[in-house]
Design an enzyme around this catalytic site. Structure first.
Site, PDB file in Angstrom:
ATOM      1  CB  SER A 204      -1.365   0.127   1.244  1.00 60.53           C
ATOM      2  OG  SER A 204      -0.251   0.349   2.300  1.00 60.53           O
ATOM      3  CG  ASP A 266      -5.257   1.000  15.605  1.00 59.31           C
ATOM      4  OD1 ASP A 266      -5.518   0.736  14.096  1.00 59.31           O
ATOM      5  OD2 ASP A 266      -4.353   1.598  15.969  1.00 59.31           O
TER       6      ASP A 266
END
Lengths: 502, 502
Positions: A204, A266
């Site tokens: 990414s 998260d």
């Protein structure tokens, strides 16, 4: 009734990011008869295509009656041009929201419910607040192993999937992140593919960090590869270092991550499904997961790392991919450079075996490559480490890295930043700690990753002796303004802790 | 650095509802140097005023460099006009989001944390997705009594508060909702204030229903009263029937409700805090809460109603307001009219004692007024009921209602709808059920509440015998199009269940 709902498209020139917006006049007959007001969710139809969009109401001055404005993403997803006829009606009911409510009320979701939610998100049927609601009630360890497995498989099911019929074994690696630098992926791919193993790595770009692997690799070569390009490069070299975004491996995950980052959430279930869905979609059979643990890393305790290890391994096994998690030191950056180009310099230095090669980066890459060898060849770690060292020290990995870059489109020379400033220590002592998060922010304020050459270069590591006046780091930027802005931040932050010699 | 961040305001004419948006060119120097992209959260400063806004990036064609567009709510909250100079910088860190994350992870929040969250929401520091996250992890019975008390008190603390130094006892009522019609409030206020008790009622407009009390009252008089107006009307008459939105009693709640509705979330803790914070801010000391229970009402089971009763009573006691919950029949609409004007007709009929007065509405209003009398005069319910009946049947309540309307600004005559259609039964039998939700939707599709005269009038109640061809309801609308659209919905819905005579 249908013809009444028709309006002509205006390209209003507004980028609303992922959430499509349709701009309608308050006196529009459709708004009135349908009871639409600002923020209503509506279906917009153009030929066979339909999207769900949010209404923003506009003044009469913005455009004439009979028209509707569309934001960029709305035009793109409808495949429509200015002047075309669209119709606007009530948004269809999204039945999977009932499953989200079930989760809100604390009940476990079954496979079908998870699949339906992920499919609807992937089809852009959820608004941002609906995605936020789903993510929030799944975070905080509220997904059990079964739900994480279902989430992972649902994410794989709604994206593309690569297959490697000629390779019974396909390797991969992933780092949970949170450490500036730590650009091991290019090194691991070069070493592992030199041994003839298949490692078609997609990475990414940076989301919240000063550089992602795709950003660093883009400073060196072309990373925007199509599926066919990736297959050709891997056929030629056994490896690749491509940007994953172009191949749409896990479109639902991309939509979820955007909201997760905005909420600074998260969720462990979401994290595991995100990582593993991309590995499985890429066709991987074996992967190592690097979990750095440190007070300013993403994972902050050994206990948390062990819990992640257990979940990763179980979910991986259920989804047919063998996972080995490696808990590593996350107390400070790995390597000297932070930012796309500076990290690329570290990678090249390690591959070329120069005196300036950062030893910590070299060791971390060898450690990960050795574990992949151990998995692939079913050998002891020490044997794998010998194999990895031989490949790196002989120059074979460097040759292989150049082959991969050439296959991807050629080798670029690294640009230099226009402005730089070296900051020195204001006291003498031992460098006791570096704050990973604040250091990352400093590099971003200097312009990384948007400006590839921007970032910083560290001159000291934790444990080093520091004399007052000695260089601590060099800040690199493309504009004097950004350099000063970053320095102003540095002076009010507390990035380096130097223990005074008593 | 400061001057560099200055841009000139363009009124871009877009209504983004509650979330402020700033439109910036992608080539804007501020976007570049600060790293802002579409959807970044930024601080926008104008003089002493600051708001947090979301960036939408626009094409060059939209406006010249050096400018920034603002959405309506952004201009309004900054108090800025076109051409003024604003500065744009990184949004301040919202520290209370750490408490939201604590709640996501399943921990109980203390009073300070709840207060800080509510204050930040009220100060518009939360984005919509952050509010959605907070609401989602508080829904599903995840707030305990202490947290609901803290939430209630925090909501009161951040809004205006009315005080009634001349009235040691201030009465109020609330209905949990979900039944079309059921417009008891104007009747209860008229009856109770006739007895000399203080009942300064503020009500909301419809959010998802075909009419709120404020919408119905607006068909009869002025409801947009200032604080001073309310105090004058109450001084003159002991009662009022005003719109609560103009007095800003619970600004945080208004922001939360918007997202709650969009998510179709009915968190019980949020509901209780929402209702009680507004009662407390209005200065009430005693209130009755009407909780209708039925298969298509908001509360669907006796158990749920009892749980709400227990929580309402405990939280009320902790916040210094005496609450009496009344669990009522929620199986069908109350009254014959649905929509602002039609409900006003029912209210007038009951006050005037006409033959066409709906008996169920009259009884529900007497029941609630009797309970308020029982609380206020510490008398048995039966005594309260006699008192309420005397006031209504003697015409005193009707006289009092006209006094209140005159004090609020005069009595309006009710408008008629331009189009109507009476739908008849297609079979013979007994009317066994009416679906409250679908009936509400039918009235909204006819144009209620935006068009005051739109809605419907029922000709049958549950339990009535129905002959094939007899009128079931009359639909009322301002346009033929809306009438047809609503009828098309009616024909595919299943609102009336008629049991065939065997």
């Amino acid at each position: 009734m249908e013809a009444l709902n028709t309006l002509k498209v205006i390209d209003i020139g507004i980028d609303t990011y992922h959430e499509p917006v349709v701009y309608m006049r308050s006196d529009c007959h459709i708004c009135r008869s349908e009871g639409f007001t600002a923020n209503s969710r509506v279906a917009v139809d153009y030929g066979e295509n339909q999207i769900v969009a949010t209404i923003n109401v506009v003044d009469e001055k913005v455009f004439e009656p009979g028209n509707a404005g569309l934001s960029k993403i709305a035009m793109q997803r409808l495949g429509v041009a200015e002047g075309a006829s669209i119709s606007v009606s009530h948004a269809p009911v999204v039945t999977s929201l009932a499953a989200v409510r079930k989760k809100i009320f604390g009940h476990k979701l079954n496979d079908e419910e998870v699949t339906e939610i992920v499919q609807d998100i992937s089809d852009h049927r959820y608004s941002d607040i609906e995605i936020a609601s789903f993510l929030s009630v799944c975070a905080g360890s509220r997904l059990d192993v079964d739900e994480i497995i279902a989430l992972t498989q649902a994410m794989v099911a709604c994206g593309k999937r690569l297959s490697w019929p000629d390779s019974p074994m396909v390797l991969d690696k992933h780092c949970i992140g949170g450490l500036p630098g730590n650009r091991t992926t290019p090194l691991v791919v070069a070493i592992v593919s030199t041994a003839g193993l298949t490692i078609p790595k997609t990475s990414s770009r940076a989301i919240t960090s000063p550089a992602g692997t795709a950003d660093t690799m883009e400073a060196l070569t072309t990373v925007n590869l199509s599926l066919a390009d990736i297959q050709r490069v891997v056929a030629e070299t056994h490896g690749c270092l491509a940007w994953g975004g172009a191949v749409n491996l896990s479109p639902a995950d991309d939509l979820l991550i955007r909201i997760e980052r905005a909420l600074d959430l998260d969720g462990e279930g979401q994290l595991i499904a995100s990582v593993l869905s991309k590995k499985i979609a890429a066709g991987s059979t074996h992967a190592v997961i690097d979990i750095p643990v440190g007070p300013t890393a993403k994972v902050r305790s050994q206990k948390e790392a062990e819990r992640l290890t257990s979940l990763f391994t179980q979910v991986g096994a259920a989804c047919g991919i063998q996972i080995r998690c490696l808990i590593t030191d996350g107390s400070q950056p790995v390597g000297r450079g932070v930012g796309p180009v500076e990290e690329a310099r570290d990678v090249l230095a390690v591959l070329q075996g120069g005196n300036d090669a950062p030893e910590d980066l070299r060791e971390r890459a060898l450690f990960l490559a050795a574990h992949l060898f151990s998995l692939a060849f079913q050998e002891r770690y020490e044997q794998g480490l010998e194999r990895a060292k031989d490949i790196l020290d002989s120059g074979a990995a460097w040759t292989q890295f150049q082959r991969i870059l050439t296959a991807q489109g050629g080798i670029k020379s690294l640009p230099s930043a226009d402005f730089q400033h070296t900051e020195t220590a204001t006291s003498t002592g031992t460098l006791q700690a570096i704050d990973n998060r604040q250091l990352a922010r400093l590099a971003k304020l200097a312009g990384a990753p948007n400006v590839a050459a921007a970032g910083l270069r560290l001159h000291k590591r934790v444990g080093d002796k520091v004399e007052r006046g000695e260089p601590l780091f060099t800040l690199l930027s493309d504009t004097e303004g950004e350099l000063q802005y970053a320095l102003a931040y540095y002076r009010q932050a507390n990035i380096f802790t130097i223990g005074v010699v008593s």
